[in-house]
Scaffold this motif. Structure first.
Motif, PDB file in Angstrom:
ATOM      1  N   LEU A 141      12.407   2.056  -4.458  1.00 55.54           N
ATOM      2  CA  LEU A 141      13.073   0.783  -5.031  1.00 55.54           C
ATOM      3  C   LEU A 141      12.159  -0.042  -6.023  1.00 55.54           C
ATOM      4  O   LEU A 141      12.819  -0.615  -6.921  1.00 55.54           O
ATOM      5  N   CYS A 142      10.968   0.197  -6.069  1.00 56.36           N
ATOM      6  CA  CYS A 142      10.084  -0.565  -6.911  1.00 56.36           C
ATOM      7  C   CYS A 142       8.830   0.266  -7.510  1.00 56.36           C
ATOM      8  O   CYS A 142       8.184   1.025  -6.613  1.00 56.36           O
ATOM      9  N   ILE A 143       8.534   0.487  -8.852  1.00 58.78           N
ATOM     10  CA  ILE A 143       7.463   1.015  -9.467  1.00 58.78           C
ATOM     11  C   ILE A 143       6.548   0.189 -10.214  1.00 58.78           C
ATOM     12  O   ILE A 143       6.992  -0.563 -10.830  1.00 58.78           O
ATOM     13  N   ILE A 144       5.327   0.254  -9.854  1.00 60.95           N
ATOM     14  CA  ILE A 144       4.264  -0.450 -10.561  1.00 60.95           C
ATOM     15  C   ILE A 144       3.306   0.595 -11.272  1.00 60.95           C
ATOM     16  O   ILE A 144       2.670   1.349 -10.546  1.00 60.95           O
ATOM     17  N   ILE A 145       3.035   0.295 -12.509  1.00 65.63           N
ATOM     18  CA  ILE A 145       2.328   1.212 -13.359  1.00 65.63           C
ATOM     19  C   ILE A 145       1.169   0.564 -13.682  1.00 65.63           C
ATOM     20  O   ILE A 145       1.179  -0.460 -14.714  1.00 65.63           O
ATOM     21  N   SER A 146       0.200   1.116 -13.632  1.00 68.87           N
ATOM     22  CA  SER A 146      -1.190   0.487 -14.185  1.00 68.87           C
ATOM     23  C   SER A 146      -1.918   1.757 -15.172  1.00 68.87           C
ATOM     24  O   SER A 146      -1.537   2.875 -14.826  1.00 68.87           O
ATOM     25  N   PRO A 147      -2.845   1.238 -16.167  1.00 69.19           N
ATOM     26  CA  PRO A 147      -3.422   2.344 -16.964  1.00 69.19           C
ATOM     27  C   PRO A 147      -4.269   3.150 -16.424  1.00 69.19           C
ATOM     28  O   PRO A 147      -4.596   4.365 -17.065  1.00 69.19           O
ATOM     29  N   THR A 148      -5.036   2.781 -15.330  1.00 70.86           N
ATOM     30  CA  THR A 148      -6.214   3.436 -14.979  1.00 70.86           C
ATOM     31  C   THR A 148      -6.008   3.771 -13.423  1.00 70.86           C
ATOM     32  O   THR A 148      -5.595   2.928 -12.696  1.00 70.86           O
ATOM     33  N   ARG A 149      -6.618   4.650 -12.834  1.00 70.83           N
ATOM     34  CA  ARG A 149      -6.778   4.949 -11.395  1.00 70.83           C
ATOM     35  C   ARG A 149      -7.558   3.983 -10.657  1.00 70.83           C
ATOM     36  O   ARG A 149      -6.734   3.464  -9.743  1.00 70.83           O
ATOM     37  N   GLU A 150      -8.575   3.253 -11.172  1.00 65.17           N
ATOM     38  CA  GLU A 150      -9.212   2.167 -10.546  1.00 65.17           C
ATOM     39  C   GLU A 150      -8.372   0.996 -10.265  1.00 65.17           C
ATOM     40  O   GLU A 150      -8.187   0.278  -9.376  1.00 65.17           O
ATOM     41  N   LEU A 151      -7.571   0.613 -11.473  1.00 68.12           N
ATOM     42  CA  LEU A 151      -6.753  -0.358 -11.235  1.00 68.12           C
ATOM     43  C   LEU A 151      -5.465  -0.183 -10.541  1.00 68.12           C
ATOM     44  O   LEU A 151      -5.184  -1.279  -9.761  1.00 68.12           O
ATOM     45  N   ALA A 152      -5.161   1.052 -10.407  1.00 67.46           N
ATOM     46  CA  ALA A 152      -3.864   1.200  -9.597  1.00 67.46           C
ATOM     47  C   ALA A 152      -4.328   1.210  -8.145  1.00 67.46           C
ATOM     48  O   ALA A 152      -3.570   0.597  -7.373  1.00 67.46           O
ATOM     49  N   THR A 153      -5.486   1.661  -7.881  1.00 68.18           N
ATOM     50  CA  THR A 153      -6.186   1.802  -6.537  1.00 68.18           C
ATOM     51  C   THR A 153      -6.182   0.299  -6.059  1.00 68.18           C
ATOM     52  O   THR A 153      -5.808   0.036  -5.035  1.00 68.18           O
ATOM     53  N   GLN A 154      -6.779  -0.540  -6.794  1.00 62.22           N
ATOM     54  CA  GLN A 154      -7.026  -1.867  -6.467  1.00 62.22           C
ATOM     55  C   GLN A 154      -5.400  -2.503  -6.261  1.00 62.22           C
ATOM     56  O   GLN A 154      -5.557  -3.362  -5.449  1.00 62.22           O
ATOM     57  N   SER A 155      -4.586  -2.556  -7.043  1.00 65.28           N
ATOM     58  CA  SER A 155      -3.185  -3.092  -6.849  1.00 65.28           C
ATOM     59  C   SER A 155      -2.799  -2.626  -5.768  1.00 65.28           C
ATOM     60  O   SER A 155      -2.082  -3.412  -4.772  1.00 65.28           O
ATOM     61  N   TYR A 156      -2.936  -1.091  -5.413  1.00 64.60           N
ATOM     62  CA  TYR A 156      -2.369  -0.703  -4.142  1.00 64.60           C
ATOM     63  C   TYR A 156      -2.967  -1.282  -2.926  1.00 64.60           C
ATOM     64  O   TYR A 156      -2.274  -1.779  -1.718  1.00 64.60           O
ATOM     65  N   SER A 157      -4.267  -1.718  -2.985  1.00 59.74           N
ATOM     66  CA  SER A 157      -4.938  -2.159  -1.876  1.00 59.74           C
ATOM     67  C   SER A 157      -4.693  -3.557  -1.442  1.00 59.74           C
ATOM     68  O   SER A 157      -4.259  -4.074  -0.420  1.00 59.74           O
ATOM     69  N   VAL A 158      -4.412  -4.348  -2.611  1.00 59.43           N
ATOM     70  CA  VAL A 158      -3.939  -5.759  -2.466  1.00 59.43           C
ATOM     71  C   VAL A 158      -2.496  -5.654  -1.787  1.00 59.43           C
ATOM     72  O   VAL A 158      -2.096  -6.594  -0.818  1.00 59.43           O
ATOM     73  N   LEU A 159      -1.639  -4.576  -2.101  1.00 55.77           N
ATOM     74  CA  LEU A 159      -0.254  -4.421  -1.739  1.00 55.77           C
ATOM     75  C   LEU A 159      -0.316  -4.385  -0.359  1.00 55.77           C
ATOM     76  O   LEU A 159       0.610  -4.690   0.719  1.00 55.77           O
ATOM     77  N   GLN A 160      -1.252  -3.333   0.169  1.00 59.71           N
ATOM     78  CA  GLN A 160      -1.272  -3.299   1.601  1.00 59.71           C
ATOM     79  C   GLN A 160      -1.469  -4.290   2.459  1.00 59.71           C
ATOM     80  O   GLN A 160      -0.610  -4.664   3.524  1.00 59.71           O
ATOM     81  N   ASP A 161      -2.194  -5.346   2.080  1.00 58.55           N
ATOM     82  CA  ASP A 161      -2.407  -6.477   2.683  1.00 58.55           C
ATOM     83  C   ASP A 161      -0.952  -7.352   2.739  1.00 58.55           C
ATOM     84  O   ASP A 161      -0.761  -8.000   3.696  1.00 58.55           O
ATOM     85  N   LEU A 162      -0.436  -7.268   1.585  1.00 59.88           N
ATOM     86  CA  LEU A 162       0.828  -8.086   1.431  1.00 59.88           C
ATOM     87  C   LEU A 162       2.198  -7.734   2.406  1.00 59.88           C
ATOM     88  O   LEU A 162       2.753  -8.468   2.499  1.00 59.88           O
ATOM     89  N   ILE A 163       2.244  -6.242   2.639  1.00 55.97           N
ATOM     90  CA  ILE A 163       2.993  -5.687   3.344  1.00 55.97           C
ATOM     91  C   ILE A 163       2.788  -5.622   4.649  1.00 55.97           C
ATOM     92  O   ILE A 163       3.534  -5.204   5.319  1.00 55.97           O
ATOM     93  N   SER A 164       1.585  -6.087   4.838  1.00 56.37           N
ATOM     94  CA  SER A 164       1.297  -5.956   6.517  1.00 56.37           C
ATOM     95  C   SER A 164       1.817  -6.591   7.589  1.00 56.37           C
ATOM     96  O   SER A 164       2.025  -6.259   8.643  1.00 56.37           O
ATOM     97  N   TYR A 165       2.826  -7.753   7.120  1.00 54.46           N
ATOM     98  CA  TYR A 165       3.732  -8.516   8.093  1.00 54.46           C
ATOM     99  C   TYR A 165       4.878  -7.742   7.919  1.00 54.46           C
ATOM    100  O   TYR A 165       6.039  -8.360   8.590  1.00 54.46           O
TER     101      TYR A 165
END
Length: 510
Positions: free
Chosen positions: A85-109
């Protein structure tokens, strides 16, 4: 009225976001929104297409993750969620990994909400298996995402939201065609959010092709008089041996920051010695040192770690993903260490308590300068130091920055530098290290060749012998600097070779 009274609370969004998302925000410790969040979130949560320009460290990650999560929440409530349903595109692996990490906290509930990280350097087979399950949110780098879009396993026909993070960097890294193909394959009836630190003709073209006519444009920088922390003019008082703030005014970047920006002029052949002094002065602090090429990172890392006993790490684009992730993790957790890096580490990474940013090789332009120094002074009430090292011929770069309202004060050059030549001589006895020194020398020249500011970074007038000494070499190596460049650069290279030959002929005659 104090500054906190002026800030908007996340609580004001309770009617627009789900209980799970609000609980996650509270659990992450956020109470007040940053400027970009307060501008973007109300509109994005209403489904508007967003084009947002904001400085590094402005808090934009949450500004796009929260609306993305809410898109999935609404679809799950309506039991309409076949495929991604949703795609988030980041230019680097590190930035994508960091966004993904924040996402895990946000969807934890949010029970049942799924997500996956799709980046290069990881197993394609495992990624394909996860995508085939219809993960709700996909965080990805452009190249690997497009690879999966050309397979049958990845169902993206139901995508309702597309986020392009650091859009200007996506183009700089050569992903323009991939992004175009991705955008063209996705459903037209979707929400699109584009975040960028700068705007250009290419980002404007992407906006026209990827987004609806009714676009909400947001620029939290438009009233700023300076490109980094507002109202700060910094300097270094060599007598008192401490940084001095001459003029200070509160400014919200992500929180209140004090960033001390300086530059130093150093003779070319003593650049390595200067870095040695800096590393000794900051040995109990956390430091990032930026270089212009991967080989230069490797050379300096090898020398300082192996022959000087310095506590250093290194990261660059030619390392595999496992190595890069390990280095970032180690640097994140360290209290005192120096990270040698390319501009790979200049964007998006939120590393705590970085005390110093040293730009050993100057950035290509003002945008890169801003993103490099944005790695420090990222917390409430924190301070940071940024020093830019320039060769005498490059001092006009300071004026170039000033034209962009980036003001630097001169950092006093140290009186005494340690003679590193004995250590370099010992290191150069190793044929592999000598080869690395030559490759770093070549990489430095090639990085300058593609710079736009030819009047500042001029290889035609550069003292190649002095440059060679800065890499420990006794004399300029025989290197064909034309190798590896596109044809449009070769006439300039031939001219450089001709001028060099003429100079050598003159010296022989004398």
């Amino acid at each position: 009225m104090n500054d906190e009274d002026k800030k908007v609370k996340f609580k004001s969004l309770k009617e627009q976001i789900s209980k799970g998302t609000y609980s996650a925000i509270k659990g992450m410790g956020f109470k007040y929104m940053t400027d970009i969040q307060s501008e973007v979130l109300p509109r994005a949560l209403d489904g508007a297409d967003i084009v947002a320009t904001a400085k590094t460290g402005s808090g934009k990650t949450l500004a796009f993750l929260i609306p993305a999560v809410e898109v999935v929440v609404k679809s799950m409530e309506n039991q309409q969620y076949p495929g991604t349903l949703c795609i988030i595109i980041s230019p680097t692996r590190e930035l994508a990994t960091q966004s993904y990490s924040v996402l895990q906290d946000l969807i934890s509930y949010h029970e049942g909400m799924t997500s996956t990280l799709i980046i290069g350097g990881e197993s394609r087979q495992r990624q394909s298996a996860e995508l085939s399950k219809g993960m709700h949110i996909v965080v990805a780098t452009p190249g690997r995402l497009f690879d999966h879009m050309r397979t049958k396993e990845f169902d993206y026909k139901s995508v309702l939201c597309l986020v392009l993070d650091e859009a200007d960097k996506i183009f700089q890294y050569g992903f323009e065609e991939d992004v175009k193909q991705i955008v063209n394959r996705l459903p037209k009836n979707r929400q699109t959010m584009l975040f960028s630190a700068t705007q250009s003709e290419r980002t404007d073209a992407l906006v026209k092709s990827a987004m609806k006519d009714n676009i909400q444009s947001i620029n939290t920088d438009e009233d700023d008089l300076r490109a980094t922390v507002e109202g700060l003019k910094q300097g270094y008082n060599s007598k008192k041996k401490k940084a001095v703030v001459y003029c200070c005014k509160s400014f919200i970047l992500e929180q209140y920051n004090n960033l001390f920006r300086q530059y130093v002029i150093c003779e070319t052949q003593f650049r390595l010695w200067w870095l040695d002094k800096l590393l000794k002065k900051t040995k109990n602090q956390k430091v990032m040192v930026f270089f212009s090429s991967c080989k230069s990172v490797e050379f300096h890392y090898e020398f300082f770690s192996k022959y000087c006993g310095a506590s250093v790490l290194c990261i660059h684009g030619k390392m595999n993903q496992a190595e890069r992730t390990s280095v970032i993790t180690n640097f994140y957790n360290a209290e005192k260490v120096a990270l040698f890096c390319t501009d790979l580490a200049a964007r998006g990474l939120d590393i705590p308590a970085v005390d110093w940013i040293a730009q050993f090789d100057p950035p290509a332009d003002t945008n890169e300068y801003i993103h490099r120094v944005g790695r420090t002074a990222r917390g409430f009430g924190t301070t940071g130091n940024a020093v830019l090292l320039l060769r005498p011929e490059e001092k006009e770069f300071v004026s170039y920055l000033q034209e962009a309202k980036i003001y630097l004060d001169k950092y006093e050059m140290w009186d005494k530098l340690s003679n590193l030549q004995p250590k370099l001589d010992k290191a150069l006895e190793d044929p592999d290290f000598q080869k690395l020194a030559i490759e770093a020398f070549e990489g430095y020249i090639r990085a300058l060749e593609v710079r736009k500011l030819k009047h500042v970074f001029n290889i035609l007038t550069m003292d190649m012998d002095a440059l060679a000494k800065s890499f420990g070499l006794k004399e300029k190596p025989e290197v064909d600097i034309r190798v590896g460049f596109s044809k449009k650069h070769r006439p300039r290279k031939r001219m450089a070779a001709m001028l060099e030959a003429q100079n050598e002929t003159k010296h022989r005659k004398m």
